[in-house]
Design a protein around this motif. Sequence first.
Motif, mmCIF file in Angstrom:
data_model
loop_
_atom_site.group_PDB
_atom_site.id
_atom_site.type_symbol
_atom_site.label_atom_id
_atom_site.label_comp_id
_atom_site.label_asym_id
_atom_site.label_seq_id
_atom_site.Cartn_x
_atom_site.Cartn_y
_atom_site.Cartn_z
ATOM 1 N N THR A 1 0.103 4.836 -0.352
ATOM 2 C CA THR A 1 -1.203 4.179 -0.273
ATOM 3 C C THR A 1 -1.430 3.320 -1.510
ATOM 4 O O THR A 1 -1.863 2.158 -1.393
ATOM 5 C CB THR A 1 -2.327 5.228 -0.146
ATOM 6 O OG1 THR A 1 -2.111 6.014 1.014
ATOM 7 C CG2 THR A 1 -3.692 4.575 -0.066
ATOM 8 N N ASN A 2 -1.125 3.869 -2.672
ATOM 9 C CA ASN A 2 -1.287 3.114 -3.909
ATOM 10 C C ASN A 2 -0.386 1.891 -3.945
ATOM 11 O O ASN A 2 -0.794 0.816 -4.400
ATOM 12 C CB ASN A 2 -1.025 4.009 -5.127
ATOM 13 C CG ASN A 2 -2.085 5.081 -5.288
ATOM 14 O OD1 ASN A 2 -3.196 4.959 -4.781
ATOM 15 N ND2 ASN A 2 -1.739 6.155 -5.986
ATOM 16 N N THR A 3 0.837 2.044 -3.465
ATOM 17 C CA THR A 3 1.764 0.920 -3.420
ATOM 18 C C THR A 3 1.230 -0.184 -2.512
ATOM 19 O O THR A 3 1.264 -1.372 -2.882
ATOM 20 C CB THR A 3 3.152 1.389 -2.920
ATOM 21 O OG1 THR A 3 3.642 2.409 -3.779
ATOM 22 C CG2 THR A 3 4.136 0.238 -2.873
ATOM 23 N N LEU A 4 0.738 0.202 -1.347
ATOM 24 C CA LEU A 4 0.184 -0.797 -0.426
ATOM 25 C C LEU A 4 -1.053 -1.482 -1.017
ATOM 26 O O LEU A 4 -1.236 -2.688 -0.849
ATOM 27 C CB LEU A 4 -0.160 -0.156 0.922
ATOM 28 C CG LEU A 4 1.011 0.133 1.836
ATOM 29 C CD1 LEU A 4 0.553 0.944 3.051
ATOM 30 C CD2 LEU A 4 1.673 -1.152 2.295
ATOM 31 N N GLN A 5 -1.888 -0.713 -1.690
ATOM 32 C CA GLN A 5 -3.073 -1.304 -2.303
ATOM 33 C C GLN A 5 -2.697 -2.294 -3.391
ATOM 34 O O GLN A 5 -3.303 -3.372 -3.498
ATOM 35 C CB GLN A 5 -3.991 -0.218 -2.859
ATOM 36 C CG GLN A 5 -4.705 0.569 -1.796
ATOM 37 C CD GLN A 5 -5.479 1.753 -2.349
ATOM 38 O OE1 GLN A 5 -5.274 2.173 -3.487
ATOM 39 N NE2 GLN A 5 -6.365 2.308 -1.530
ATOM 40 N N SER A 6 -1.702 -1.963 -4.185
ATOM 41 C CA SER A 6 -1.278 -2.900 -5.234
ATOM 42 C C SER A 6 -0.616 -4.136 -4.628
ATOM 43 O O SER A 6 -0.808 -5.257 -5.132
ATOM 44 C CB SER A 6 -0.346 -2.216 -6.232
ATOM 45 O OG SER A 6 0.866 -1.854 -5.632
ATOM 46 N N MET A 7 0.151 -3.952 -3.562
ATOM 47 C CA MET A 7 0.736 -5.110 -2.874
ATOM 48 C C MET A 7 -0.357 -6.031 -2.336
ATOM 49 O O MET A 7 -0.263 -7.256 -2.458
ATOM 50 C CB MET A 7 1.632 -4.652 -1.711
ATOM 51 C CG MET A 7 2.963 -4.093 -2.109
ATOM 52 S SD MET A 7 3.896 -3.466 -0.692
ATOM 53 C CE MET A 7 4.278 -4.978 0.176
ATOM 54 N N GLU A 8 -1.384 -5.435 -1.750
ATOM 55 C CA GLU A 8 -2.488 -6.217 -1.204
ATOM 56 C C GLU A 8 -3.236 -6.959 -2.318
ATOM 57 O O GLU A 8 -3.571 -8.140 -2.175
ATOM 58 C CB GLU A 8 -3.451 -5.304 -0.448
ATOM 59 C CG GLU A 8 -4.607 -6.040 0.201
ATOM 60 C CD GLU A 8 -5.553 -5.101 0.924
ATOM 61 O OE1 GLU A 8 -6.179 -5.555 1.897
ATOM 62 O OE2 GLU A 8 -5.673 -3.928 0.516
ATOM 63 N N HIS A 9 -3.463 -6.270 -3.419
ATOM 64 C CA HIS A 9 -4.167 -6.896 -4.539
ATOM 65 C C HIS A 9 -3.362 -8.074 -5.098
ATOM 66 O O HIS A 9 -3.910 -9.153 -5.377
ATOM 67 C CB HIS A 9 -4.428 -5.861 -5.634
ATOM 68 C CG HIS A 9 -5.125 -6.411 -6.830
ATOM 69 N ND1 HIS A 9 -6.434 -6.804 -6.788
ATOM 70 C CD2 HIS A 9 -4.681 -6.647 -8.100
ATOM 71 C CE1 HIS A 9 -6.777 -7.270 -7.983
ATOM 72 N NE2 HIS A 9 -5.730 -7.177 -8.798
ATOM 73 N N GLU A 10 -2.073 -7.876 -5.271
ATOM 74 C CA GLU A 10 -1.199 -8.944 -5.775
ATOM 75 C C GLU A 10 -1.195 -10.137 -4.823
ATOM 76 O O GLU A 10 -1.255 -11.297 -5.258
ATOM 77 C CB GLU A 10 0.218 -8.403 -5.963
ATOM 78 C CG GLU A 10 1.185 -9.387 -6.571
ATOM 79 C CD GLU A 10 2.575 -8.795 -6.730
ATOM 80 O OE1 GLU A 10 3.540 -9.584 -6.659
ATOM 81 O OE2 GLU A 10 2.694 -7.572 -6.907
#
Length: 165
Positions: free
Chosen positions: A56-65
Motif C-alpha cells: 500500500t505504501n509503495t503504491l501511494q508513493s508511486m501515485e504521489h510521484e
Amino acid sequence: MKKFLYAVTMGCVLIFSMSVQASNKIAVVNVVNIFQQLPEFAIITHKLENEFRDRTNTLQSMEHELQMKIQHLQRDRLTMKENEQLSMEKDILTQREKFNTEAQIFEQDNRRRQIEERNKILNKIQHAVEKVASLQGYDLVIDQSAVAYFIKSKDITTDVLKQVK
C-alpha cells in the motif's frame, strides 16, 4: 362420483402435508451480525492491513510521484523544449501503466486474501449453526437477510455466537 373422490383425496393430501409442514422446526440466524461481533473479525482485518501495508505504501508513493511529474509537466510545459516535453510525457505514460498494473495486482491479491479469511470464519459459523440446530432440534435454519418476517423466539443468533466464541 369421480370428482367427489378426487376432491376428498386432495383434501386428505393437503391436510397431511400441512401437518407434516407444521412439525418442521425452523429457526433464523443473523450471520452478518455474528461475523461482525467475532473477535477474529478485528484480528483478521488488522492482520490483512499489516500484510499489505508495504505494498500500500509503495503504491501511494508511486501515485504521489506520478502526480508530481504531471504537475511539473503542466506547470513548465511552455518553457520546456519539445524533446524534453515528449520525454516527460512518455515517462509519465510508462509510469502510469506500471502504477495501474501494480494497483490491479494489489487489488486482486487483497480481494483473494479477504475472501480466504472470510470463508474461514464463515465455515466456523456454519459449523456452529449446525451444532446449535441439531442440539435444539431445528430442521431448517435460514439467514435473517433472506426472511421477510420471523418471530424473535425463532432467532438462534445469540446461541450460535456463544458457540462460535
